[in-house]
Design an enzyme around this catalytic site. Structure first.
Site, PDB file in Angstrom:
ATOM      1  N   ASN A  14       0.846  -1.192   0.000  1.00 12.81           N
ATOM      2  CA  ASN A  14       0.000   0.000   0.000  1.00 12.81           C
ATOM      3  C   ASN A  14       0.887   1.250   0.000  1.00 12.81           C
ATOM      4  O   ASN A  14       1.964   1.275   0.603  1.00 12.81           O
ATOM      5  CB  ASN A  14      -1.030  -0.005   1.137  1.00 12.81           C
ATOM      6  CG  ASN A  14      -0.467  -0.187   2.524  1.00 12.81           C
ATOM      7  OD1 ASN A  14       0.596  -0.765   2.690  1.00 12.81           O
ATOM      8  ND2 ASN A  14      -1.174   0.316   3.511  1.00 12.81           N
TER       9      ASN A  14
ATOM     10  N   GLU B 156       0.270   5.220   0.650  1.00 16.16           N
ATOM     11  CA  GLU B 156      -0.678   6.245   1.069  1.00 16.16           C
ATOM     12  C   GLU B 156      -0.225   7.633   0.617  1.00 16.16           C
ATOM     13  O   GLU B 156       0.876   7.810   0.092  1.00 16.16           O
ATOM     14  CB  GLU B 156      -0.870   6.171   2.592  1.00 16.16           C
ATOM     15  CG  GLU B 156      -1.498   4.836   2.986  1.00 16.16           C
ATOM     16  CD  GLU B 156      -1.851   4.733   4.452  1.00 16.16           C
ATOM     17  OE1 GLU B 156      -1.424   5.581   5.253  1.00 16.16           O
ATOM     18  OE2 GLU B 156      -2.561   3.765   4.804  1.00 16.16           O
TER      19      GLU B 156
ATOM     20  N   CYS C   8      -4.024   0.570  -2.614  1.00 11.02           N
ATOM     21  CA  CYS C   8      -3.893  -0.671  -1.846  1.00 11.02           C
ATOM     22  C   CYS C   8      -2.778  -1.532  -2.441  1.00 11.02           C
ATOM     23  O   CYS C   8      -2.422  -1.391  -3.618  1.00 11.02           O
ATOM     24  CB  CYS C   8      -5.189  -1.474  -1.904  1.00 11.02           C
ATOM     25  SG  CYS C   8      -6.556  -0.769  -0.978  1.00 11.02           S
TER      26      CYS C   8
ATOM     27  N   GLU D 165      -2.874  -4.645  -3.254  1.00  7.86           N
ATOM     28  CA  GLU D 165      -3.338  -5.537  -4.327  1.00  7.86           C
ATOM     29  C   GLU D 165      -3.326  -4.820  -5.674  1.00  7.86           C
ATOM     30  O   GLU D 165      -2.902  -5.362  -6.692  1.00  7.86           O
ATOM     31  CB  GLU D 165      -4.756  -6.025  -4.033  1.00  7.86           C
ATOM     32  CG  GLU D 165      -4.875  -6.883  -2.792  1.00  7.86           C
ATOM     33  CD  GLU D 165      -5.149  -6.075  -1.517  1.00  7.86           C
ATOM     34  OE1 GLU D 165      -4.668  -4.924  -1.417  1.00  7.86           O
ATOM     35  OE2 GLU D 165      -5.848  -6.608  -0.640  1.00  7.86           O
TER      36      GLU D 165
ATOM     37  N   CYS E 185     -10.089  -5.143  -0.202  1.00 12.94           N
ATOM     38  CA  CYS E 185     -11.258  -4.263  -0.134  1.00 12.94           C
ATOM     39  C   CYS E 185     -12.115  -4.451  -1.392  1.00 12.94           C
ATOM     40  O   CYS E 185     -11.706  -5.088  -2.365  1.00 12.94           O
ATOM     41  CB  CYS E 185     -10.812  -2.809   0.008  1.00 12.94           C
ATOM     42  SG  CYS E 185     -10.204  -2.073  -1.529  1.00 12.94           S
TER      43      CYS E 185
HETATM   44  N1  THU Z   1      -5.235  -1.735   2.393  1.00 12.96           N
HETATM   45  C1  THU Z   1      -4.625  -2.502   1.457  1.00 12.96           C
HETATM   46  O1  THU Z   1      -3.562  -2.147   0.930  1.00 12.96           O
HETATM   47  N2  THU Z   1      -5.192  -3.680   1.119  1.00 12.96           N
HETATM   48  C2  THU Z   1      -6.276  -4.216   1.747  1.00 12.96           C
HETATM   49  O2  THU Z   1      -6.664  -5.331   1.436  1.00 12.96           O
HETATM   50  C3  THU Z   1      -6.965  -3.454   2.782  1.00 12.96           C
HETATM   51  C4  THU Z   1      -6.492  -2.066   3.014  1.00 12.96           C
HETATM   52  C5  THU Z   1      -4.571  -0.488   2.798  1.00 12.96           C
HETATM   53  C6  THU Z   1      -5.215   0.802   2.352  1.00 12.96           C
HETATM   54  C7  THU Z   1      -4.698   1.766   3.389  1.00 12.96           C
HETATM   55  O3  THU Z   1      -3.415   2.216   3.008  1.00 12.96           O
HETATM   56  C8  THU Z   1      -4.554   0.926   4.649  1.00 12.96           C
HETATM   57  O4  THU Z   1      -4.522  -0.430   4.204  1.00 12.96           O
HETATM   58  C9  THU Z   1      -5.671   1.123   5.643  1.00 12.96           C
HETATM   59  O5  THU Z   1      -6.908   0.940   5.037  1.00 12.96           O
END
Ligand code: THU
Length: 136
Positions: free
Chosen positions: A42, A44, A53, A55, A91
């Site tokens: 991920n 941000e 994310c 994935e 998600c």
């Molecule tokens: N996140 C992911 O990278 N993958 C997931 O399957 C769930 C959430 C990340 C997004 C964000 O940077 C952090 O986790 C909190 O939601």
């Protein structure tokens, strides 16, 4: 490829996670049909919505290389200072993004460790999805 090895790749990918706002670090390892593994973490952003994310980071890295056929993805996620992992499911946006390229039988591997993981078909995680056929 054994899913144990794919999960190991996801843990390695998580090392690069950039999550200063949530503190929730995620790693993904996407196994292509050609045997190659694409890592994602991920990423941000201070403005929040531009973040990605793990994935989708992995998926788009593969597509950018011209690879569009996939077998499975392993996902690991937990807070930065967590002592143990819970299963981290993709998600809804990532399920939809994966469904663009992956068949219903594509497997999603959520893991607490290299030996403690669960496997789900993509069509179980995203039933009644919206796809290209929906636009015809
Ligand atoms: N996140 C992911 O990278 N993958 C997931 O399957 C769930 C959430 C990340 C997004 C964000 O940077 C952090 O986790 C909190 O939601």
């Amino acid at each position: 490829m054994e899913y144990t090895a794919l999960v190991r790749e996801a843990f390695a990918a998580r090392e690069n996670a950039y999550a200063p706002y949530s503190g929730f670090l995620v790693g993904a390892a996407l196994l292509a049909e050609n045997g190659k593994v694409y890592r994602g973490c991920n990423v941000e952003n201070a403005a929040f919505s531009p973040g990605s994310c793990a994935e989708r980071t992995a998926l788009y890295a593969a597509v950018a290389e011209g690879v569009r056929r996939f077998r499975a993805i392993a996902v690991v996620g937990a807070k930065q200072d967590a002592e143990s992992f819970a299963f981290c499911f993709p998600c809804g946006v990532c399920r939809q993004a994966l469904s663009e390229f992956c068949p219903p039988s594509f497997e999603v591997v959520v893991a607490k460790s290299e030996t403690d993981f669960q496997v789900y078909r993509l069509d179980a995680l995203l039933p009644y999805g919206f796809g290209g056929d929906s636009l015809k």
